[in-house]
Design a protein around this motif. Structure first.
Motif, PDB file in Angstrom:
ATOM      1  N   ALA A  50       0.808  -1.224   0.000  1.00 15.09           N
ATOM      2  CA  ALA A  50       0.000   0.000   0.000  1.00 15.09           C
ATOM      3  C   ALA A  50       0.840   1.272   0.000  1.00 15.09           C
ATOM      4  CB  ALA A  50      -0.989   0.017   1.160  1.00 15.09           C
ATOM      5  N   HIS A  51       2.066   1.176  -0.515  1.00 15.16           N
ATOM      6  CA  HIS A  51       2.911   2.352  -0.663  1.00 15.16           C
ATOM      7  C   HIS A  51       2.720   2.929  -2.065  1.00 15.16           C
ATOM      8  CE1 HIS A  51       5.589   0.255   2.439  1.00 15.16           C
ATOM      9  NE2 HIS A  51       4.921   1.209   3.055  1.00 15.16           N
ATOM     10  N   THR A  52       2.568   4.227  -2.143  1.00 14.29           N
ATOM     11  CA  THR A  52       2.461   4.872  -3.449  1.00 14.29           C
ATOM     12  C   THR A  52       3.830   4.839  -4.111  1.00 14.29           C
ATOM     13  OG1 THR A  52       0.692   6.315  -2.680  1.00 14.29           O
ATOM     14  CG2 THR A  52       1.864   7.006  -4.666  1.00 14.29           C
ATOM     15  N   VAL A  53       3.899   4.218  -5.277  1.00 22.07           N
ATOM     16  CA  VAL A  53       5.145   4.092  -6.023  1.00 22.07           C
ATOM     17  C   VAL A  53       5.332   5.298  -6.928  1.00 22.07           C
ATOM     18  CG1 VAL A  53       6.350   2.714  -7.772  1.00 22.07           C
ATOM     19  CG2 VAL A  53       5.100   1.581  -5.925  1.00 22.07           C
ATOM     20  N   LYS A  54       4.255   5.705  -7.581  1.00 28.94           N
ATOM     21  CA  LYS A  54       4.341   6.838  -8.502  1.00 28.94           C
ATOM     22  C   LYS A  54       2.949   7.369  -8.791  1.00 28.94           C
ATOM     23  CE  LYS A  54       6.530   8.297 -12.785  1.00 28.94           C
ATOM     24  NZ  LYS A  54       7.422   7.909 -13.876  1.00 28.94           N
ATOM     25  N   VAL A  55       2.866   8.662  -9.007  1.00 25.69           N
ATOM     26  CA  VAL A  55       1.635   9.311  -9.452  1.00 25.69           C
ATOM     27  C   VAL A  55       1.915   9.834 -10.856  1.00 25.69           C
ATOM     28  CG1 VAL A  55       0.039  11.224  -9.057  1.00 25.69           C
ATOM     29  CG2 VAL A  55       0.955   9.941  -7.107  1.00 25.69           C
ATOM     30  N   VAL A  56       1.122   9.390 -11.811  1.00 28.61           N
ATOM     31  CA  VAL A  56       1.306   9.787 -13.203  1.00 28.61           C
ATOM     32  C   VAL A  56       0.094  10.633 -13.597  1.00 28.61           C
ATOM     33  CG1 VAL A  56       1.730   8.988 -15.553  1.00 28.61           C
ATOM     34  CG2 VAL A  56       2.492   7.595 -13.614  1.00 28.61           C
ATOM     35  N   LYS A  57       0.327  11.908 -13.827  1.00 27.55           N
ATOM     36  CA  LYS A  57      -0.763  12.826 -14.165  1.00 27.55           C
ATOM     37  C   LYS A  57      -0.973  12.903 -15.674  1.00 27.55           C
ATOM     38  CE  LYS A  57      -0.022  15.531 -10.030  1.00 27.55           C
ATOM     39  NZ  LYS A  57       0.240  16.841  -9.458  1.00 27.55           N
ATOM     40  N   SER A  58      -2.130  13.346 -16.045  1.00 24.51           N
ATOM     41  CA  SER A  58      -2.509  13.535 -17.450  1.00 24.51           C
ATOM     42  C   SER A  58      -2.392  12.249 -18.258  1.00 24.51           C
ATOM     43  CB  SER A  58      -1.678  14.651 -18.088  1.00 24.51           C
ATOM     44  OG  SER A  58      -1.866  15.862 -17.393  1.00 24.51           O
ATOM     45  N   VAL A  59      -2.869  11.149 -17.692  1.00 24.35           N
ATOM     46  CA  VAL A  59      -2.826   9.851 -18.368  1.00 24.35           C
ATOM     47  C   VAL A  59      -3.858   9.823 -19.487  1.00 24.35           C
ATOM     48  CG1 VAL A  59      -3.283   7.384 -18.072  1.00 24.35           C
ATOM     49  CG2 VAL A  59      -2.007   8.630 -16.326  1.00 24.35           C
ATOM     50  N   THR A  60      -3.413   9.379 -20.647  1.00 27.99           N
ATOM     51  CA  THR A  60      -4.342   9.209 -21.766  1.00 27.99           C
ATOM     52  C   THR A  60      -4.388   7.767 -22.250  1.00 27.99           C
ATOM     53  OG1 THR A  60      -2.630   9.850 -23.351  1.00 27.99           O
ATOM     54  CG2 THR A  60      -4.098  11.599 -22.565  1.00 27.99           C
ATOM     55  N   THR A  61      -3.359   6.986 -21.901  1.00 23.57           N
ATOM     56  CA  THR A  61      -3.265   5.594 -22.326  1.00 23.57           C
ATOM     57  C   THR A  61      -2.413   4.830 -21.309  1.00 23.57           C
ATOM     58  OG1 THR A  61      -2.378   4.116 -24.035  1.00 23.57           O
ATOM     59  CG2 THR A  61      -1.370   6.276 -23.861  1.00 23.57           C
ATOM     60  N   PRO A  62      -2.586   3.516 -21.174  1.00 23.90           N
ATOM     61  CA  PRO A  62      -1.730   2.743 -20.260  1.00 23.90           C
ATOM     62  C   PRO A  62      -0.241   2.861 -20.592  1.00 23.90           C
ATOM     63  CG  PRO A  62      -3.621   1.445 -20.890  1.00 23.90           C
ATOM     64  CD  PRO A  62      -3.651   2.679 -21.740  1.00 23.90           C
ATOM     65  N   GLU A  63       0.088   3.198 -21.807  1.00 23.24           N
ATOM     66  CA  GLU A  63       1.489   3.377 -22.188  1.00 23.24           C
ATOM     67  C   GLU A  63       2.151   4.482 -21.356  1.00 23.24           C
ATOM     68  OE1 GLU A  63       3.333   1.489 -24.318  1.00 23.24           O
ATOM     69  OE2 GLU A  63       1.552   0.226 -24.436  1.00 23.24           O
ATOM     70  N   ASP A  64       1.347   5.406 -20.824  1.00 22.28           N
ATOM     71  CA  ASP A  64       1.882   6.510 -20.023  1.00 22.28           C
ATOM     72  C   ASP A  64       2.537   6.033 -18.729  1.00 22.28           C
ATOM     73  OD1 ASP A  64       0.940   8.294 -21.932  1.00 22.28           O
ATOM     74  OD2 ASP A  64      -0.896   8.751 -20.810  1.00 22.28           O
ATOM     75  N   PHE A  65       2.163   4.844 -18.244  1.00 26.02           N
ATOM     76  CA  PHE A  65       2.747   4.333 -17.003  1.00 26.02           C
ATOM     77  C   PHE A  65       3.236   2.887 -17.116  1.00 26.02           C
ATOM     78  CE2 PHE A  65      -1.864   3.934 -16.700  1.00 26.02           C
ATOM     79  CZ  PHE A  65      -2.027   2.588 -16.399  1.00 26.02           C
ATOM     80  N   LYS A  66       3.217   2.334 -18.296  1.00 24.09           N
ATOM     81  CA  LYS A  66       3.598   0.932 -18.502  1.00 24.09           C
ATOM     82  C   LYS A  66       5.004   0.635 -17.980  1.00 24.09           C
ATOM     83  CE  LYS A  66       3.875  -2.595 -22.086  1.00 24.09           C
ATOM     84  NZ  LYS A  66       3.657  -2.870 -23.510  1.00 24.09           N
ATOM     85  N   ALA A  67       5.953   1.517 -18.184  1.00 23.75           N
ATOM     86  CA  ALA A  67       7.334   1.290 -17.770  1.00 23.75           C
ATOM     87  C   ALA A  67       7.455   1.204 -16.241  1.00 23.75           C
ATOM     88  CB  ALA A  67       8.242   2.391 -18.301  1.00 23.75           C
ATOM     89  N   ASP A  68       6.525   1.764 -15.516  1.00 23.31           N
ATOM     90  CA  ASP A  68       6.577   1.772 -14.052  1.00 23.31           C
ATOM     91  C   ASP A  68       5.909   0.553 -13.424  1.00 23.31           C
ATOM     92  OD1 ASP A  68       7.824   4.424 -13.605  1.00 23.31           O
ATOM     93  OD2 ASP A  68       6.049   5.086 -14.701  1.00 23.31           O
TER      94      ASP A  68
END
Length: 73
Positions: A50-68
């Motif tokens: 339950a630890h926040t690893v990353k917050v990715v803003k302005s997501v438009t597609t899963p590709e925006d956070f896939k690397a994380d």
């Protein structure tokens, strides 16, 4: 602010639990400091402890956070 959750794309990793949320009353955003005053579509990546690893803003597609996603173990 969305009054209902967005539709999740198909083909997401089955090992990772993904939940789509709507936050019309800003309750979720109020509980995550990185989301204060943010009105964009956002991915909050949380690990199994339950630890926040990353917050990715302005997501438009899963590709925006896939690397994380590998960091969610």
């Amino acid at each position: 602010m969305a009054s209902r959750p967005p539709t999740l794309p198909s083909g997401l990793n089955e090992k990772v639990t993904v939940s789509a949320l709507a936050d019309p009353n800003n309750a979720v955003r109020a509980s995550v400091p990185a989301l204060t005053n943010d009105r964009t579509s956002t991915a909050v990546l949380v690990d199994s402890r339950a630890h926040t690893v990353k917050v990715v803003k302005s997501v438009t597609t899963p590709e925006d956070f896939k690397a994380d996603l590998a960091r969610l173990q």
